[in-house]
Design a protein around this motif. Structure first.
Motif, PDB file in Angstrom:
ATOM      1  N   GLN A   3       0.766  -1.065   0.197  1.00 26.71           N
ATOM      2  CA  GLN A   3      -0.088  -0.008   0.110  1.00 26.71           C
ATOM      3  C   GLN A   3       0.817   1.224   0.054  1.00 26.71           C
ATOM      4  OE1 GLN A   3      -2.312  -0.644   3.555  1.00 26.71           O
ATOM      5  NE2 GLN A   3      -4.066  -1.356   2.266  1.00 26.71           N
ATOM      6  N   PRO A   4       0.479   2.355  -0.471  1.00 23.54           N
ATOM      7  CA  PRO A   4       1.198   3.604  -0.752  1.00 23.54           C
ATOM      8  C   PRO A   4       1.268   4.175   0.657  1.00 23.54           C
ATOM      9  CG  PRO A   4      -1.045   3.906  -1.612  1.00 23.54           C
ATOM     10  CD  PRO A   4      -0.970   2.407  -1.278  1.00 23.54           C
ATOM     11  N   ASP A   5       2.375   4.917   1.071  1.00 19.45           N
ATOM     12  CA  ASP A   5       2.409   5.809   2.080  1.00 19.45           C
ATOM     13  C   ASP A   5       2.819   6.999   1.590  1.00 19.45           C
ATOM     14  OD1 ASP A   5       2.073   3.799   4.341  1.00 19.45           O
ATOM     15  OD2 ASP A   5       4.128   3.019   3.732  1.00 19.45           O
ATOM     16  N   PHE A   6       2.377   7.954   2.360  1.00 21.34           N
ATOM     17  CA  PHE A   6       2.472   9.470   1.923  1.00 21.34           C
ATOM     18  C   PHE A   6       3.044  10.171   3.024  1.00 21.34           C
ATOM     19  CE2 PHE A   6      -1.139   7.647  -0.052  1.00 21.34           C
ATOM     20  CZ  PHE A   6      -1.163   7.831  -1.264  1.00 21.34           C
ATOM     21  N   ALA A   7       3.838  11.232   2.634  1.00 21.63           N
ATOM     22  CA  ALA A   7       4.702  11.970   3.600  1.00 21.63           C
ATOM     23  C   ALA A   7       5.060  13.186   2.983  1.00 21.63           C
ATOM     24  CB  ALA A   7       6.002  11.164   4.099  1.00 21.63           C
ATOM     25  N   THR A   8       5.412  14.349   4.173  1.00 16.72           N
ATOM     26  CA  THR A   8       6.226  15.509   3.935  1.00 16.72           C
ATOM     27  C   THR A   8       7.638  15.039   4.229  1.00 16.72           C
ATOM     28  OG1 THR A   8       4.271  16.960   3.928  1.00 16.72           O
ATOM     29  CG2 THR A   8       6.416  17.786   4.295  1.00 16.72           C
ATOM     30  N   ILE A   9       8.364  14.988   3.517  1.00 20.00           N
ATOM     31  CA  ILE A   9       9.932  15.093   3.711  1.00 20.00           C
ATOM     32  C   ILE A   9      10.624  16.512   4.068  1.00 20.00           C
ATOM     33  CG2 ILE A   9      12.106  13.844   3.175  1.00 20.00           C
ATOM     34  CD1 ILE A   9       9.950  11.880   3.683  1.00 20.00           C
ATOM     35  N   HIS A  10      11.322  16.557   5.009  1.00 20.44           N
ATOM     36  CA  HIS A  10      12.065  17.922   5.199  1.00 20.44           C
ATOM     37  C   HIS A  10      13.500  17.314   5.183  1.00 20.44           C
ATOM     38  CE1 HIS A  10       8.361  20.125   6.433  1.00 20.44           C
ATOM     39  NE2 HIS A  10       8.131  18.908   7.242  1.00 20.44           N
ATOM     40  N   ILE A  11      14.408  17.898   4.600  1.00 20.45           N
ATOM     41  CA  ILE A  11      15.529  17.862   4.315  1.00 20.45           C
ATOM     42  C   ILE A  11      16.341  19.236   4.683  1.00 20.45           C
ATOM     43  CG2 ILE A  11      17.747  17.139   3.025  1.00 20.45           C
ATOM     44  CD1 ILE A  11      15.552  15.599   1.474  1.00 20.45           C
ATOM     45  N   ARG A  12      17.327  19.130   5.885  1.00 23.42           N
ATOM     46  CA  ARG A  12      18.076  20.379   6.208  1.00 23.42           C
ATOM     47  C   ARG A  12      19.458  19.952   6.216  1.00 23.42           C
ATOM     48  NH1 ARG A  12      13.724  20.101   9.896  1.00 23.42           N
ATOM     49  NH2 ARG A  12      12.304  21.703   9.573  1.00 23.42           N
ATOM     50  N   TYR A  13      20.437  20.843   5.658  1.00 23.01           N
ATOM     51  CA  TYR A  13      21.880  20.598   5.593  1.00 23.01           C
ATOM     52  C   TYR A  13      22.596  21.675   5.540  1.00 23.01           C
ATOM     53  CZ  TYR A  13      22.649  20.945   0.663  1.00 23.01           C
ATOM     54  OH  TYR A  13      22.916  21.529  -0.826  1.00 23.01           O
TER      55      TYR A  13
END
Length: 157
Positions: free
Chosen positions: A60-70
């Motif tokens: 099943q699909p999973d949905f997210a907001t991904i935050h990348i900080r570097y």
């Protein structure tokens, strides 16, 4: 302003009118360019509100907001290649925690940043939302201590 590819260290995806979208997880699609301000410590933040991956058990699909900080050192990730890389997870089956750690490790291998953190806000499925957080600070630097501090305090609300 158009720059020559040589100045950007081999960027090939940005500006291309023939974008090929990956069918799966493809870290080789990531591209870098030189940081023009490596003497400055500053954060770069990416937010991907339309991330999808697949549950490795149910499909099943999973949905997210991904935050990348570097905090970059010498190299920086090119944003279009990052978008295509993240898009490649849509057919990739892994647990939420694995996706976050894979993203972080691929970006470390690509850029060798001073510091990086990846946070996933996955939407609830089955009544539970999972929000994994992974980070890294360059060993032997002040960023190693920053990583420990942010890990221990990242969600202290």
């Amino acid at each position: 302003m158009t720059r020559q590819i040589d100045e950007l260290g081999g960027i090939t995806l940005l500006g291309s009118q023939k974008t090929q979208y990956p069918n799966g997880y493809t870290p080789a699609i990531l591209e870098v360019f030189n940081n023009k301000h490596p003497e400055n410590d500053y954060f770069v933040k990416f937010t991907c509100p339309e991330f999808t991956s697949l549950c490795p058990i149910t499909g099943q699909p999973d949905f997210a907001t991904i935050h990348i900080r570097y905090i970059p050192d010498v190299k920086m990730v090119e944003s279009k290649s990052l978008k295509l890389y993240l898009f490649g997870f849509r057919n990739h089956g892994d647990f939420h925690e694995d996706c976050i750690n894979i993203i972080m490790k691929d970006l470390i291998a690509l850029m060798q940043p001073k510091y990086i953190e990846v946070f996933g806000e996955f939407t609830p499925r089955g009544g539970i939302a999972i929000h994994p957080f992974a980070n890294y600070g360059k060993p032997g630097s002040r960023f190693e201590e920053l990583a420990q501090t942010r890990l221990f305090n990242h969600d202290m609300q």
